[in-house]
Design an enzyme around this catalytic site. Structure first.
Site, short mmCIF file in Angstrom:
data_model
loop_
_atom_site.label_atom_id
_atom_site.label_comp_id
_atom_site.label_asym_id
_atom_site.label_seq_id
_atom_site.Cartn_x
_atom_site.Cartn_y
_atom_site.Cartn_z
CB VAL A 44 -20.04 -1.51 -3.66
CG1 VAL A 44 -20.17 -3.02 -3.56
CG2 VAL A 44 -18.61 -1.12 -4.03
CB ALA A 45 -24.71 -0.45 -1.57
CE LYS B 124 -4.54 0.83 0.66
NZ LYS B 124 -5.72 0.09 0.21
N GLY C 3 -25.75 2.23 3.75
CA GLY C 3 -25.06 2.89 2.63
C GLY C 3 -25.50 2.26 1.32
CB VAL C 4 -27.84 2.65 -1.17
CG1 VAL C 4 -28.48 1.36 -0.72
CG2 VAL C 4 -28.52 3.83 -0.47
N GLY C 5 -24.22 3.26 -2.00
CA GLY C 5 -23.33 3.95 -2.93
C GLY C 5 -22.96 3.11 -4.13
#
Ligand code: NAD
Length: 361
Positions: free
Chosen positions: A183-184, A79, A179-181
Protein backbone atom coordinates in the site's frame (compact mmCIF):
# COMPACT_ATOMS: atom_id res chain seq x y z
CA UNK A 1 -18.58 -31.61 9.18
CA UNK A 2 -19.70 -30.83 12.70
CA UNK A 3 -21.16 -27.31 12.88
CA UNK A 4 -21.80 -25.75 16.26
CA UNK A 5 -23.60 -22.46 16.93
CA UNK A 6 -22.32 -20.12 19.64
CA UNK A 7 -24.67 -17.50 21.11
CA UNK A 8 -22.99 -14.21 21.99
CA UNK A 9 -24.65 -10.92 22.89
CA UNK A 10 -24.24 -8.36 20.15
CA UNK A 11 -23.46 -10.89 17.40
CA UNK A 12 -26.00 -12.16 14.89
CA UNK A 13 -24.41 -15.55 14.23
CA UNK A 14 -21.25 -17.35 15.25
CA UNK A 15 -20.61 -20.82 13.87
CA UNK A 16 -17.73 -23.17 14.58
CA UNK A 17 -16.97 -25.87 12.02
CA UNK A 18 -14.85 -28.93 12.67
CA UNK A 19 -14.02 -31.31 9.83
CA UNK A 20 -11.47 -33.84 11.07
CA UNK A 21 -10.96 -35.34 7.61
CA UNK A 22 -10.06 -31.94 6.11
CA UNK A 23 -8.16 -30.76 9.22
CA UNK A 24 -10.52 -27.81 9.63
CA UNK A 25 -11.21 -26.00 12.86
CA UNK A 26 -12.76 -22.74 11.71
CA UNK A 27 -15.09 -20.02 12.96
CA UNK A 28 -17.31 -17.53 11.15
CA UNK A 29 -18.57 -14.54 13.15
CA UNK A 30 -21.33 -12.38 11.72
CA UNK A 31 -21.46 -9.25 13.82
CA UNK A 32 -24.12 -7.32 11.91
CA UNK A 33 -26.08 -7.52 8.67
CA UNK A 34 -28.09 -4.41 9.51
CA UNK A 35 -26.60 -2.53 6.54
CA UNK A 36 -26.15 -5.54 4.23
CA UNK A 37 -24.50 -8.97 4.11
CA UNK A 38 -21.46 -9.24 6.36
CA UNK A 39 -18.18 -8.98 4.46
CA UNK A 40 -14.75 -9.55 5.97
CA UNK A 41 -11.63 -11.58 5.32
CA UNK A 42 -10.63 -15.13 6.19
CA UNK A 43 -7.62 -15.22 8.51
CA UNK A 44 -5.42 -18.27 9.03
CA UNK A 45 -3.46 -18.06 12.25
CA UNK A 46 -1.96 -20.54 14.75
CA UNK A 47 -4.26 -19.60 17.63
CA UNK A 48 -3.48 -21.55 20.83
CA UNK A 49 -7.07 -22.70 21.23
CA UNK A 50 -10.67 -22.02 20.17
CA UNK A 51 -11.20 -19.37 22.86
CA UNK A 52 -8.31 -17.29 21.50
CA UNK A 53 -9.61 -17.66 17.93
CA UNK A 54 -13.12 -16.73 19.02
CA UNK A 55 -11.88 -13.60 20.78
CA UNK A 56 -10.04 -12.49 17.63
CA UNK A 57 -12.81 -13.26 15.14
CA UNK A 58 -15.38 -11.41 17.26
CA UNK A 59 -13.17 -8.34 17.60
CA UNK A 60 -12.38 -8.34 13.87
CA UNK A 61 -15.98 -8.85 12.73
CA UNK A 62 -17.24 -5.98 14.89
CA UNK A 63 -14.48 -3.82 13.40
CA UNK A 64 -15.75 -4.66 9.90
CA UNK A 65 -19.26 -3.48 10.81
CA UNK A 66 -17.88 -0.08 11.83
CA UNK A 67 -15.56 0.17 8.85
CA UNK A 68 -18.30 -0.59 6.34
CA UNK A 69 -20.84 1.64 8.11
CA UNK A 70 -18.58 4.70 7.85
CA UNK A 71 -17.48 3.84 4.30
CA UNK A 72 -21.13 3.28 3.27
CA UNK A 73 -20.35 0.12 1.37
CA UNK A 74 -23.89 -1.19 1.83
CA UNK A 75 -22.40 -4.16 3.64
CA UNK A 76 -22.37 -5.44 7.19
CA UNK A 77 -19.52 -6.79 9.28
CA UNK A 78 -18.19 -10.31 9.61
CA UNK A 79 -14.94 -12.21 9.66
CA UNK A 80 -13.74 -15.79 9.68
CA UNK A 81 -10.69 -17.65 10.96
CA UNK A 82 -9.03 -20.99 10.47
CA UNK A 83 -6.94 -22.23 13.37
CA UNK A 84 -3.68 -23.38 11.82
CA UNK A 85 -0.24 -22.49 10.53
CA UNK A 86 -0.53 -20.89 7.10
CA UNK A 87 3.04 -21.89 6.23
CA UNK A 88 2.62 -25.62 6.81
CA UNK A 89 -1.05 -26.59 7.09
CA UNK A 90 -2.72 -25.32 3.93
CA UNK A 91 -4.43 -27.93 1.73
CA UNK A 92 -7.14 -27.66 -0.93
CA UNK A 93 -9.39 -29.86 1.26
CA UNK A 94 -9.01 -27.46 4.18
CA UNK A 95 -10.21 -24.46 2.16
CA UNK A 96 -12.98 -26.44 0.46
CA UNK A 97 -14.24 -27.43 3.92
CA UNK A 98 -14.09 -23.79 5.03
CA UNK A 99 -16.16 -22.99 1.94
CA UNK A 100 -18.80 -25.43 3.15
CA UNK A 101 -18.90 -23.76 6.56
CA UNK A 102 -19.31 -20.34 4.90
CA UNK A 103 -21.96 -21.77 2.58
CA UNK A 104 -24.00 -22.99 5.55
CA UNK A 105 -24.77 -19.32 6.31
CA UNK A 106 -26.50 -18.86 2.94
CA UNK A 107 -24.92 -15.52 2.04
CA UNK A 108 -25.17 -13.87 5.43
CA UNK A 109 -21.35 -13.81 5.36
CA UNK A 110 -19.09 -13.15 2.36
CA UNK A 111 -15.42 -13.91 2.66
CA UNK A 112 -12.25 -12.29 1.24
CA UNK A 113 -8.46 -12.44 1.67
CA UNK A 114 -6.80 -11.63 4.98
CA UNK A 115 -3.64 -12.37 6.96
CA UNK A 116 -2.44 -15.89 6.13
CA UNK A 117 -4.68 -16.43 3.09
CA UNK A 118 -4.17 -15.67 -0.60
CA UNK A 119 -6.24 -15.38 -3.76
CA UNK A 120 -5.25 -19.00 -4.57
CA UNK A 121 -6.68 -20.15 -1.22
CA UNK A 122 -9.89 -18.23 -1.90
CA UNK A 123 -10.20 -19.98 -5.24
CA UNK A 124 -10.33 -23.28 -3.29
CA UNK A 125 -12.95 -21.81 -0.93
CA UNK A 126 -14.95 -20.77 -4.00
CA UNK A 127 -15.14 -24.41 -5.11
CA UNK A 128 -17.70 -25.02 -2.37
CA UNK A 129 -19.41 -21.63 -1.96
CA UNK A 130 -20.30 -18.65 -4.13
CA UNK A 131 -19.91 -16.29 -1.16
CA UNK A 132 -16.34 -15.26 -1.97
CA UNK A 133 -15.09 -11.81 -2.97
CA UNK A 134 -11.69 -10.37 -3.83
CA UNK A 135 -10.77 -12.93 -6.47
CA UNK A 136 -8.53 -11.95 -9.36
CA UNK A 137 -9.83 -9.83 -12.24
CA UNK A 138 -9.42 -12.88 -14.52
CA UNK A 139 -11.74 -14.83 -12.20
CA UNK A 140 -14.25 -11.98 -12.28
CA UNK A 141 -13.26 -10.39 -8.97
CA UNK A 142 -12.04 -6.89 -8.13
CA UNK A 143 -8.37 -7.94 -7.87
CA UNK A 144 -5.62 -6.62 -5.62
CA UNK A 145 -7.09 -4.09 -3.13
CA UNK A 146 -3.78 -2.37 -2.26
CA UNK A 147 -3.82 0.40 -4.93
CA UNK A 148 -7.35 1.37 -3.78
CA UNK A 149 -6.31 1.36 -0.14
CA UNK A 150 -3.42 3.63 -1.20
CA UNK A 151 -5.75 5.99 -3.07
CA UNK A 152 -8.14 6.18 -0.11
CA UNK A 153 -5.27 6.88 2.29
CA UNK A 154 -4.03 9.62 -0.04
CA UNK A 155 -7.37 11.45 -0.18
CA UNK A 156 -7.64 10.95 3.59
CA UNK A 157 -4.25 12.59 4.10
CA UNK A 158 -5.47 15.44 1.90
CA UNK A 159 -8.38 15.97 4.31
CA UNK A 160 -5.92 15.96 7.22
CA UNK A 161 -3.54 18.45 5.59
CA UNK A 162 -6.45 20.77 4.84
CA UNK A 163 -7.74 20.50 8.39
CA UNK A 164 -4.39 21.25 10.00
CA UNK A 165 -2.74 23.67 7.54
CA UNK A 166 -5.82 25.30 6.01
CA UNK A 167 -5.13 24.20 2.43
CA UNK A 168 -4.48 20.90 0.66
CA UNK A 169 -0.96 21.82 -0.37
CA UNK A 170 1.46 18.89 -0.17
CA UNK A 171 4.43 20.81 -1.58
CA UNK A 172 7.48 20.66 0.66
CA UNK A 173 5.64 18.75 3.37
CA UNK A 174 7.37 15.76 4.94
CA UNK A 175 5.65 12.40 5.35
CA UNK A 176 7.30 9.82 7.63
CA UNK A 177 6.25 6.37 6.44
CA UNK A 178 6.60 3.36 8.69
CA UNK A 179 6.75 0.48 6.22
CA UNK A 180 6.90 0.83 2.45
CA UNK A 181 5.04 -2.28 1.27
CA UNK A 182 2.14 -2.96 -1.08
CA UNK A 183 0.00 0.00 0.00
CA UNK A 184 2.72 2.45 1.02
CA UNK A 185 4.59 2.36 -2.29
CA UNK A 186 1.73 3.60 -4.50
CA UNK A 187 0.72 5.99 -1.70
CA UNK A 188 4.25 7.37 -1.58
CA UNK A 189 4.15 7.89 -5.35
CA UNK A 190 0.94 9.93 -5.10
CA UNK A 191 2.48 12.02 -2.33
CA UNK A 192 5.71 12.72 -4.21
CA UNK A 193 3.76 13.59 -7.35
CA UNK A 194 2.18 16.35 -5.28
CA UNK A 195 5.61 17.63 -4.23
CA UNK A 196 5.85 15.94 -0.83
CA UNK A 197 9.09 14.63 0.68
CA UNK A 198 9.25 11.08 2.04
CA UNK A 199 11.22 9.77 4.99
CA UNK A 200 10.76 6.01 5.28
CA UNK A 201 11.81 2.87 7.05
CA UNK A 202 11.22 -0.82 6.52
CA UNK A 203 12.62 -4.05 7.91
CA UNK A 204 12.77 -5.54 4.42
CA UNK A 205 15.97 -4.38 2.61
CA UNK A 206 14.38 -4.88 -0.84
CA UNK A 207 11.51 -2.55 0.05
CA UNK A 208 13.98 -0.02 1.47
CA UNK A 209 15.94 -0.06 -1.81
CA UNK A 210 12.70 0.32 -3.81
CA UNK A 211 11.59 3.29 -1.69
CA UNK A 212 14.94 4.99 -2.23
CA UNK A 213 14.77 4.38 -5.95
CA UNK A 214 11.08 5.07 -6.66
CA UNK A 215 10.21 7.65 -3.98
CA UNK A 216 13.61 9.28 -3.58
CA UNK A 217 12.98 8.62 0.11
CA UNK A 218 15.36 9.45 2.92
CA UNK A 219 15.76 6.18 4.82
CA UNK A 220 16.01 5.87 8.59
CA UNK A 221 16.34 2.85 10.88
CA UNK A 222 12.95 1.29 11.75
CA UNK A 223 12.90 2.51 15.34
CA UNK A 224 14.06 6.03 14.39
CA UNK A 225 10.90 6.73 12.38
CA UNK A 226 9.09 7.85 15.55
CA UNK A 227 11.66 10.65 16.04
CA UNK A 228 11.41 12.16 12.55
CA UNK A 229 10.25 15.78 12.45
CA UNK A 230 7.46 15.69 9.89
CA UNK A 231 4.06 17.06 8.90
CA UNK A 232 2.39 13.64 8.88
CA UNK A 233 3.38 10.33 10.43
CA UNK A 234 2.07 7.57 8.16
CA UNK A 235 1.82 4.07 9.73
CA UNK A 236 1.83 1.49 6.93
CA UNK A 237 3.18 -1.62 8.64
CA UNK A 238 1.93 -2.99 11.93
CA UNK A 239 -0.79 -2.51 14.53
CA UNK A 240 -0.48 -1.12 18.09
CA UNK A 241 2.37 1.21 17.14
CA UNK A 242 0.75 4.24 18.81
CA UNK A 243 1.41 3.54 22.47
CA UNK A 244 2.85 4.98 25.71
CA UNK A 245 6.42 4.59 24.43
CA UNK A 246 6.02 5.98 20.91
CA UNK A 247 3.45 8.81 21.20
CA UNK A 248 5.67 11.11 23.32
CA UNK A 249 8.41 10.77 20.68
CA UNK A 250 6.26 11.93 17.73
CA UNK A 251 7.11 15.29 16.15
CA UNK A 252 4.18 15.59 13.80
CA UNK A 253 0.86 17.40 13.41
CA UNK A 254 -0.95 14.46 11.78
CA UNK A 255 -1.11 10.67 12.12
CA UNK A 256 -2.77 9.00 9.13
CA UNK A 257 -1.84 5.74 7.42
CA UNK A 258 -3.15 2.43 6.15
CA UNK A 259 -2.12 0.12 9.01
CA UNK A 260 -4.94 -1.59 10.91
CA UNK A 261 -5.46 -1.16 14.67
CA UNK A 262 -2.83 1.54 15.09
CA UNK A 263 -3.81 2.53 18.63
CA UNK A 264 -2.51 0.13 21.29
CA UNK A 265 -5.54 1.08 23.42
CA UNK A 266 -8.50 3.44 22.85
CA UNK A 267 -7.04 5.93 25.39
CA UNK A 268 -4.13 6.57 23.02
CA UNK A 269 -6.49 8.64 20.87
CA UNK A 270 -6.75 11.02 23.85
CA UNK A 271 -2.95 11.06 24.18
CA UNK A 272 -2.59 12.15 20.54
CA UNK A 273 -5.29 14.79 20.88
CA UNK A 274 -3.70 16.28 23.99
CA UNK A 275 -0.46 16.73 22.04
CA UNK A 276 -2.37 18.58 19.31
CA UNK A 277 -1.90 15.76 16.80
CA UNK A 278 -4.78 15.12 14.39
CA UNK A 279 -5.45 11.37 14.15
CA UNK A 280 -7.22 9.96 11.08
CA UNK A 281 -9.01 6.89 12.48
CA UNK A 282 -7.39 3.88 10.83
CA UNK A 283 -10.54 2.06 9.81
CA UNK A 284 -11.81 5.16 8.03
CA UNK A 285 -8.67 6.17 6.14
CA UNK A 286 -7.75 2.59 5.13
CA UNK A 287 -11.19 1.57 3.82
CA UNK A 288 -10.29 1.91 0.11
CA UNK A 289 -9.73 -1.82 -0.29
CA UNK A 290 -13.06 -2.86 1.20
CA UNK A 291 -14.85 -0.15 -0.74
CA UNK A 292 -13.35 -1.53 -3.94
CA UNK A 293 -14.34 -5.11 -3.08
CA UNK A 294 -17.86 -3.98 -2.16
CA UNK A 295 -18.32 -2.85 -5.77
CA UNK A 296 -18.34 -6.52 -6.81
CA UNK A 297 -21.92 -6.52 -5.50
CA UNK A 298 -23.07 -3.62 -7.68
CA UNK A 299 -25.76 -4.45 -10.19
CA UNK A 300 -23.88 -5.57 -13.30
CA UNK A 301 -20.79 -6.58 -11.36
CA UNK A 302 -17.49 -4.84 -10.58
CA UNK A 303 -16.46 -1.77 -12.57
CA UNK A 304 -13.46 0.27 -11.57
CA UNK A 305 -15.08 3.51 -12.70
CA UNK A 306 -17.80 2.97 -10.10
CA UNK A 307 -15.31 2.12 -7.38
CA UNK A 308 -13.01 5.17 -7.70
CA UNK A 309 -15.52 7.89 -6.66
CA UNK A 310 -16.55 5.78 -3.68
CA UNK A 311 -12.92 5.40 -2.60
CA UNK A 312 -12.45 9.15 -3.03
CA UNK A 313 -15.36 9.68 -0.66
CA UNK A 314 -12.99 8.82 2.21
CA UNK A 315 -12.01 12.50 1.99
CA UNK A 316 -15.56 13.56 2.86
CA UNK A 317 -15.98 10.81 5.47
CA UNK A 318 -12.95 12.14 7.33
CA UNK A 319 -14.16 15.73 7.08
CA UNK A 320 -17.45 14.63 8.65
CA UNK A 321 -15.56 12.88 11.45
CA UNK A 322 -13.35 15.92 12.14
CA UNK A 323 -16.50 18.07 12.31
CA UNK A 324 -18.26 15.61 14.64
CA UNK A 325 -15.17 15.50 16.89
CA UNK A 326 -15.28 19.29 17.22
CA UNK A 327 -19.01 19.65 17.86
CA UNK A 328 -19.16 16.68 20.26
CA UNK A 329 -15.80 17.60 21.89
CA UNK A 330 -14.50 14.07 21.53
CA UNK A 331 -11.47 12.49 19.89
CA UNK A 332 -11.60 11.68 16.20
CA UNK A 333 -11.59 7.98 17.14
CA UNK A 334 -14.74 8.38 19.23
CA UNK A 335 -16.28 10.56 16.51
CA UNK A 336 -15.71 7.80 13.93
CA UNK A 337 -17.47 5.27 16.16
CA UNK A 338 -20.36 7.73 16.58
CA UNK A 339 -20.73 8.20 12.83
CA UNK A 340 -20.78 4.40 12.41
CA UNK A 341 -23.31 3.95 15.21
CA UNK A 342 -25.53 6.67 13.75
CA UNK A 343 -25.52 4.92 10.36
CA UNK A 344 -26.35 1.62 12.05
CA UNK A 345 -29.21 3.22 13.96
CA UNK A 346 -30.59 4.79 10.77
CA UNK A 347 -30.44 1.47 8.92
CA UNK A 348 -29.83 0.92 5.22
CA UNK A 349 -30.35 4.04 3.04
CA UNK A 350 -31.41 2.08 0.04
CA UNK A 351 -32.46 -1.53 0.11
CA UNK A 352 -29.68 -3.70 1.53
CA UNK A 353 -27.67 -5.45 -1.14
CA UNK A 354 -29.15 -8.64 -2.49
CA UNK A 355 -28.28 -11.72 -0.52
CA UNK A 356 -29.63 -14.03 -3.18
CA UNK A 357 -27.32 -13.87 -6.12
CA UNK A 358 -23.87 -14.52 -4.71
CA UNK A 359 -20.98 -12.65 -6.20
CA UNK A 360 -21.74 -11.94 -9.86
CA UNK A 361 -18.95 -13.00 -12.15
P1 NAD B 1 2.83 -5.28 3.20
O1 NAD B 1 3.22 -6.51 3.95
O2 NAD B 1 2.98 -5.25 1.73
O3 NAD B 1 3.64 -4.02 3.76
C1 NAD B 1 4.01 -3.88 5.08
C2 NAD B 1 5.45 -3.41 5.11
O4 NAD B 1 5.80 -3.11 6.46
C3 NAD B 1 6.44 -4.49 4.62
O5 NAD B 1 7.30 -3.92 3.65
C4 NAD B 1 7.17 -4.89 5.89
O6 NAD B 1 8.51 -5.28 5.65
C5 NAD B 1 7.10 -3.61 6.69
N1 NAD B 1 7.30 -3.76 8.13
C6 NAD B 1 6.90 -4.77 8.95
N2 NAD B 1 7.29 -4.53 10.20
C7 NAD B 1 7.92 -3.34 10.20
C8 NAD B 1 8.54 -2.55 11.20
N3 NAD B 1 8.58 -2.94 12.47
N4 NAD B 1 9.09 -1.37 10.83
C9 NAD B 1 9.06 -0.98 9.55
N5 NAD B 1 8.51 -1.68 8.56
C10 NAD B 1 7.95 -2.84 8.88
O7 NAD B 1 1.34 -4.97 3.67
P2 NAD B 1 0.29 -3.94 3.06
O8 NAD B 1 -0.71 -4.72 2.30
O9 NAD B 1 1.00 -2.79 2.44
O10 NAD B 1 -0.45 -3.46 4.40
C11 NAD B 1 0.14 -2.57 5.29
C12 NAD B 1 -0.79 -2.33 6.47
O11 NAD B 1 -2.03 -1.83 5.99
C13 NAD B 1 -1.15 -3.57 7.27
O12 NAD B 1 -1.33 -3.19 8.62
C14 NAD B 1 -2.47 -4.00 6.68
O13 NAD B 1 -3.24 -4.75 7.61
C15 NAD B 1 -3.11 -2.66 6.40
N6 NAD B 1 -4.15 -2.67 5.37
C16 NAD B 1 -3.85 -3.09 4.12
C17 NAD B 1 -4.85 -3.09 3.14
C18 NAD B 1 -4.56 -3.53 1.73
O14 NAD B 1 -5.38 -3.27 0.85
N7 NAD B 1 -3.43 -4.16 1.46
C19 NAD B 1 -6.15 -2.64 3.46
C20 NAD B 1 -6.42 -2.18 4.76
C21 NAD B 1 -5.40 -2.21 5.70
Amino acid sequence: MEIREIKEDGYERIVVGIDKDAGLHGIVAVHSTRLGPALGGLRMWPYKNEAEALYDVKRLSRGMTYKSAVAQTGLGGGKSVIIGDSRTQKTPKLFQAMGRLIDSLNGLYITAEDVGTSVEDLEKVAQSTKWVSGLSREAGGSGNPSPYTARGTFVGLKACIEEVFGSADFRGKTFAMQGVGAVALPLGKMLTQQGAKIVACDINPDNVARAKRELNATIVEPDAIFDVTCDAFVPCALGAILNDQTIPRLKTRIVGGCANNQLAEPRHADALQSLGILYAPDYVINAGGIINVSCEFDAGGYREENAIPKVDNIYRALKEIFATAKTDRVTTAVAADRVAERRLAEGPKSRARSMQGGVER
